[in-house]
Design a protein around this motif. Sequence first.
Motif, PDB file in Angstrom:
ATOM      1  N   VAL A  24      35.668  49.944  33.846  1.00  0.00           N
ATOM      2  CA  VAL A  24      36.668  48.899  34.071  1.00  0.00           C
ATOM      3  C   VAL A  24      37.859  49.416  34.886  1.00  0.00           C
ATOM      4  O   VAL A  24      38.254  48.812  35.887  1.00  0.00           O
ATOM      5  CB  VAL A  24      37.135  48.300  32.721  1.00  0.00           C
ATOM      6  N   THR A  25      38.444  50.536  34.473  1.00  0.00           N
ATOM      7  CA  THR A  25      39.626  51.064  35.169  1.00  0.00           C
ATOM      8  C   THR A  25      39.268  51.520  36.579  1.00  0.00           C
ATOM      9  O   THR A  25      40.009  51.256  37.537  1.00  0.00           O
ATOM     10  CB  THR A  25      40.241  52.220  34.358  1.00  0.00           C
ATOM     11  N   HIS A  26      38.147  52.182  36.731  1.00  0.00           N
ATOM     12  CA  HIS A  26      37.701  52.630  38.048  1.00  0.00           C
ATOM     13  C   HIS A  26      37.543  51.430  38.985  1.00  0.00           C
ATOM     14  O   HIS A  26      37.982  51.468  40.138  1.00  0.00           O
ATOM     15  CB  HIS A  26      36.372  53.383  37.914  1.00  0.00           C
ATOM     16  N   PHE A  27      36.948  50.349  38.471  1.00  0.00           N
ATOM     17  CA  PHE A  27      36.758  49.141  39.275  1.00  0.00           C
ATOM     18  C   PHE A  27      38.102  48.529  39.648  1.00  0.00           C
ATOM     19  O   PHE A  27      38.288  48.064  40.778  1.00  0.00           O
ATOM     20  CB  PHE A  27      35.912  48.126  38.502  1.00  0.00           C
ATOM     21  N   ALA A  28      39.047  48.493  38.705  1.00  0.00           N
ATOM     22  CA  ALA A  28      40.371  47.912  38.975  1.00  0.00           C
ATOM     23  C   ALA A  28      41.050  48.642  40.130  1.00  0.00           C
ATOM     24  O   ALA A  28      41.607  48.017  41.039  1.00  0.00           O
ATOM     25  CB  ALA A  28      41.239  47.955  37.717  1.00  0.00           C
ATOM     26  N   VAL A  29      40.993  49.976  40.118  1.00  0.00           N
ATOM     27  CA  VAL A  29      41.616  50.764  41.186  1.00  0.00           C
ATOM     28  C   VAL A  29      40.864  50.572  42.502  1.00  0.00           C
ATOM     29  O   VAL A  29      41.469  50.400  43.566  1.00  0.00           O
ATOM     30  CB  VAL A  29      41.668  52.258  40.791  1.00  0.00           C
ATOM     31  N   LEU A  30      39.547  50.566  42.422  1.00  0.00           N
ATOM     32  CA  LEU A  30      38.722  50.402  43.624  1.00  0.00           C
ATOM     33  C   LEU A  30      38.959  49.040  44.271  1.00  0.00           C
ATOM     34  O   LEU A  30      39.171  48.933  45.480  1.00  0.00           O
ATOM     35  CB  LEU A  30      37.253  50.557  43.235  1.00  0.00           C
ATOM     36  N   LEU A  31      38.957  47.973  43.454  1.00  0.00           N
ATOM     37  CA  LEU A  31      39.207  46.624  43.977  1.00  0.00           C
ATOM     38  C   LEU A  31      40.616  46.514  44.544  1.00  0.00           C
ATOM     39  O   LEU A  31      40.819  45.917  45.607  1.00  0.00           O
ATOM     40  CB  LEU A  31      38.980  45.583  42.880  1.00  0.00           C
ATOM     41  N   ALA A  32      41.602  47.091  43.854  1.00  0.00           N
ATOM     42  CA  ALA A  32      42.985  47.051  44.349  1.00  0.00           C
ATOM     43  C   ALA A  32      43.086  47.704  45.718  1.00  0.00           C
ATOM     44  O   ALA A  32      43.741  47.181  46.629  1.00  0.00           O
ATOM     45  CB  ALA A  32      43.919  47.755  43.356  1.00  0.00           C
ATOM     46  N   ASN A  33      42.430  48.852  45.888  1.00  0.00           N
ATOM     47  CA  ASN A  33      42.483  49.547  47.178  1.00  0.00           C
ATOM     48  C   ASN A  33      41.756  48.770  48.262  1.00  0.00           C
ATOM     49  O   ASN A  33      42.195  48.752  49.411  1.00  0.00           O
ATOM     50  CB  ASN A  33      41.922  50.966  47.031  1.00  0.00           C
ATOM     51  N   TYR A  34      40.659  48.106  47.908  1.00  0.00           N
ATOM     52  CA  TYR A  34      39.989  47.249  48.892  1.00  0.00           C
ATOM     53  C   TYR A  34      40.905  46.104  49.323  1.00  0.00           C
ATOM     54  O   TYR A  34      41.067  45.838  50.518  1.00  0.00           O
ATOM     55  CB  TYR A  34      38.679  46.684  48.314  1.00  0.00           C
ATOM     56  N   LEU A  35      41.501  45.418  48.360  1.00  0.00           N
ATOM     57  CA  LEU A  35      42.344  44.261  48.683  1.00  0.00           C
ATOM     58  C   LEU A  35      43.557  44.658  49.519  1.00  0.00           C
ATOM     59  O   LEU A  35      43.968  43.933  50.423  1.00  0.00           O
ATOM     60  CB  LEU A  35      42.779  43.557  47.400  1.00  0.00           C
ATOM     61  N   ALA A  36      44.138  45.827  49.214  1.00  0.00           N
ATOM     62  CA  ALA A  36      45.312  46.282  49.967  1.00  0.00           C
ATOM     63  C   ALA A  36      44.936  46.762  51.364  1.00  0.00           C
ATOM     64  O   ALA A  36      45.610  46.437  52.343  1.00  0.00           O
ATOM     65  CB  ALA A  36      46.017  47.399  49.197  1.00  0.00           C
TER      66      ALA A  36
END
Length: 199
Positions: A24-36
């Motif tokens: 979950v946390t890994h995905f949150a960081v990964l998705l955040a970096n994609y969106l940014a």
Amino acid sequence: MQNPEKNKPPKTVGIMGAGGGCGVTHFAVLLANYLAAVELERIAVIEWNPRNDLEKLVNIYTRGKNKNCPVSLLDIDYFFHGGPEEFHICMQQGYQTVLLDLGRAGEGRETEFLQCHKQCFFFALNEWKLQDVTAQKNLWKKGKGRWDFFMVFGSREARQEICRRYGLKVAQIPFAPDAFAIKRETAEFFDHFWNRKEI
């Protein structure tokens, strides 16, 4: 003239796992970096669970120097020890998307998860974690047809069996060992997910 986008409330994405160690946390960081980096959105991530994994991760990258909250890293604001107050702040600060790392199901944050615009529910389909999957069946069956279901770990056979038995579509996340680096395969995956194409 006022920009209507500026006053638009942010999209909220709830991220929750059937049990611990689902990614979950890994995905949150990964998705955040994609969106940014790719979608060029202004992003906040709220760690709204008791494990502090996100805080530990960001402390490694900042060498523990930045103790203020939020910590800004690669144009993303990370809020630790999150809750209603941090959520309210994020809703007022002009973010385009707010990601909620809600940890594991069964710990009392299901209401926040269900109220998000988008729900991402994670399974770890290893044999020793299948009990976590079935234990939360009443919750994730509510989202059948509406939520996005993901797995990072587990066998293809277990994924096929869960999909067949419960009529779910569970997407396999591409291998991405560094959550701060968006490779082409990861970007293509998130493009399909974020822009509502078929994965």
